[in-house]
Design a protein around this motif. Sequence first.
Motif, PDB file in Angstrom:
ATOM      1  N   ASP A  31      11.880   0.848   3.210  1.00 39.89           N
ATOM      2  CA  ASP A  31      11.238   0.230   2.042  1.00 39.89           C
ATOM      3  C   ASP A  31      12.335  -0.081   1.037  1.00 39.89           C
ATOM      4  N   GLU A  91       1.445  -8.101   1.338  1.00 41.77           N
ATOM      5  CA  GLU A  91       0.827  -9.301   1.935  1.00 41.77           C
ATOM      6  C   GLU A  91       1.165 -10.540   1.103  1.00 41.77           C
ATOM      7  N   SER A 118      -2.853  -8.863   7.563  1.00 41.20           N
ATOM      8  CA  SER A 118      -4.313  -8.963   7.714  1.00 41.20           C
ATOM      9  C   SER A 118      -4.736 -10.409   7.869  1.00 41.20           C
TER      10      SER A 118
HETATM   11  N1  LIG Z   1      -4.387  -1.702   3.041  1.00 44.96           N
HETATM   12  C1  LIG Z   1      -5.166  -2.020   4.045  1.00 44.96           C
HETATM   13  O1  LIG Z   1      -6.320  -1.584   4.147  1.00 44.96           O
HETATM   14  C2  LIG Z   1      -4.639  -2.898   5.153  1.00 44.96           C
HETATM   15  C3  LIG Z   1      -5.308  -2.907   6.381  1.00 44.96           C
HETATM   16  C4  LIG Z   1      -4.788  -3.663   7.424  1.00 44.96           C
HETATM   17  C5  LIG Z   1      -3.618  -4.407   7.221  1.00 44.96           C
HETATM   18  N2  LIG Z   1      -3.001  -4.393   6.005  1.00 44.96           N
HETATM   19  C6  LIG Z   1      -1.764  -5.168   5.861  1.00 44.96           C
HETATM   20  O2  LIG Z   1      -0.670  -4.264   5.901  1.00 44.96           O
HETATM   21  C7  LIG Z   1       0.401  -4.761   5.093  1.00 44.96           C
HETATM   22  C8  LIG Z   1       0.783  -3.708   4.078  1.00 44.96           C
HETATM   23  O3  LIG Z   1      -0.335  -3.438   3.258  1.00 44.96           O
HETATM   24  P1  LIG Z   1      -0.410  -2.110   2.375  1.00 44.96           P
HETATM   25  O4  LIG Z   1      -1.813  -1.991   1.926  1.00 44.96           O
HETATM   26  O5  LIG Z   1       0.246  -0.969   3.096  1.00 44.96           O
HETATM   27  O6  LIG Z   1       0.523  -2.555   1.134  1.00 44.96           O
HETATM   28  P2  LIG Z   1       1.178  -1.641   0.017  1.00 44.96           P
HETATM   29  O7  LIG Z   1       1.249  -2.457  -1.198  1.00 44.96           O
HETATM   30  O8  LIG Z   1       0.517  -0.290  -0.039  1.00 44.96           O
HETATM   31  O9  LIG Z   1       2.673  -1.388   0.565  1.00 44.96           O
HETATM   32  C9  LIG Z   1       3.600  -2.415   0.744  1.00 44.96           C
HETATM   33  C10 LIG Z   1       5.007  -1.803   0.707  1.00 44.96           C
HETATM   34  O10 LIG Z   1       5.926  -2.837   1.085  1.00 44.96           O
HETATM   35  C11 LIG Z   1       7.107  -2.629   0.340  1.00 44.96           C
HETATM   36  N3  LIG Z   1       7.918  -3.838   0.364  1.00 44.96           N
HETATM   37  C12 LIG Z   1       7.730  -5.011  -0.323  1.00 44.96           C
HETATM   38  N4  LIG Z   1       8.713  -5.879  -0.021  1.00 44.96           N
HETATM   39  C13 LIG Z   1       9.524  -5.257   0.876  1.00 44.96           C
HETATM   40  C14 LIG Z   1      10.716  -5.648   1.554  1.00 44.96           C
HETATM   41  N5  LIG Z   1      11.265  -6.841   1.375  1.00 44.96           N
HETATM   42  N6  LIG Z   1      11.288  -4.758   2.399  1.00 44.96           N
HETATM   43  C15 LIG Z   1      10.737  -3.536   2.598  1.00 44.96           C
HETATM   44  N7  LIG Z   1       9.612  -3.117   1.972  1.00 44.96           N
HETATM   45  C16 LIG Z   1       9.026  -3.962   1.117  1.00 44.96           C
HETATM   46  C17 LIG Z   1       6.616  -2.231  -1.046  1.00 44.96           C
HETATM   47  O11 LIG Z   1       7.614  -1.564  -1.792  1.00 44.96           O
HETATM   48  C18 LIG Z   1       5.434  -1.308  -0.688  1.00 44.96           C
HETATM   49  O12 LIG Z   1       5.854   0.048  -0.602  1.00 44.96           O
HETATM   50  C19 LIG Z   1      -0.107  -6.073   4.492  1.00 44.96           C
HETATM   51  O13 LIG Z   1       0.346  -7.130   5.290  1.00 44.96           O
HETATM   52  C20 LIG Z   1      -1.615  -5.932   4.554  1.00 44.96           C
HETATM   53  O14 LIG Z   1      -2.276  -7.164   4.642  1.00 44.96           O
HETATM   54  C21 LIG Z   1      -3.478  -3.657   4.972  1.00 44.96           C
END
Ligand SMILES: NC(=O)c1ccc[n+]([C@@H]2O[C@H](COP(=O)([O-])OP(=O)(O)OC[C@H]3O[C@@H](n4cnc5c(N)ncnc54)[C@H](O)[C@@H]3O)[C@@H](O)[C@H]2O)c1
Length: 284
Positions: A31, A91, A118
């Motif tokens: 991260d 996302e 997603s």
């Molecule tokens: N939250 C859900 O319920 C869910 C379910 C299925 C899929 N998703 C997908 O999973 C992915 C992550 O979602 P989330 O809810 O965990 O998001 P989140 O906001 O909780 O976490 C995202 C993380 O990515 C990090 N980040 C941002 N830019 C970065 C980079 N360049 N290099 C490394 N890290 C970086 C951020 O610091 C953060 O810690 C998204 O694509 C989302 O659509 C989410």
Amino acid sequence: MKIIAVIGAGTMGNGIAHVFAQQGFQVHLIDTQEAALQKAMATIDKNLDRQIAKNTILPDQKINTLQSITTFTNMELGVKDADMIIEAATENIEIKKSIFKNMDAFAKKDCILATNTSSISITQLGAATQRPENVIGMHFMNPVPVMKLVEIIYSQQTLPEVTQKIVALTEQLGKVPCVVKDFPGFISNRILMPMINEAIIALSEGVSDAKTIDQIMKLGMAHPMGPLQLADYIGLDVCHNILMILQEGFHNAKYAPCSLLVDMVKSGKLGVKSGEGFYKYPTP
Ligand SMILES: NC(=O)c1ccc[n+]([C@@H]2O[C@H](COP(=O)([O-])OP(=O)(O)OC[C@H]3O[C@@H](n4cnc5c(N)ncnc54)[C@H](O)[C@@H]3O)[C@@H](O)[C@H]2O)c1
């Protein structure tokens, strides 16, 4: 496959790291924010304690799982030895394209690049690399250690053997792979989001109140959670963005987010994470 790199240590990234490490893989959790990595490790620790309390794992397994995860803020160091990478960062198409470009530059030539997106097109992310045949969607559900489904999304460029490898890997994690083509919203969100939108339209028309709408879907359709409560948990901004992607992707106004949803997002009512959506929650 021995070393799995996970990019993004948020809600999904910590869960993905957890399940791979628990199955004996070496996990590199990456991260840009050191604080996010620390929070992720604390969450994994807590979730492993829960599994011990439920007798699903032994205390030794917790130690092994935690020891299998190494954290990195430098992407190049984290991905260079990886056999496969799963991107689970914010996302946002521009952020993801830039991550895919970097993964492609730093990872081994035969490394598979997967995304947990997603809603963003796998084809578009593949196009940011020189290896679109090795790019695939691996869409885990939240909370990852609990939910069995992994939606696997292949683009027109993805090699069939890459899809087969990811299917086998999903089974190795004890999860159930469901393979779909790269279309807007894949299957899960293409069906879920219009249902949520319709529930919000019904609410705005005054057909019934939020609690009753949710109760009908829970008791009548055996859904564990009603659509409005689920929307609050997903985040109303996330629902809004996915509906926009469906509307644009299919060029069809039937997917347009309804005005109540648009207004709630504009006024900062985002669901659980903001303390208010269709219901009220303790302020986070
Ligand atoms: N939250 C859900 O319920 C869910 C379910 C299925 C899929 N998703 C997908 O999973 C992915 C992550 O979602 P989330 O809810 O965990 O998001 P989140 O906001 O909780 O976490 C995202 C993380 O990515 C990090 N980040 C941002 N830019 C970065 C980079 N360049 N290099 C490394 N890290 C970086 C951020 O610091 C953060 O810690 C998204 O694509 C989302 O659509 C989410």
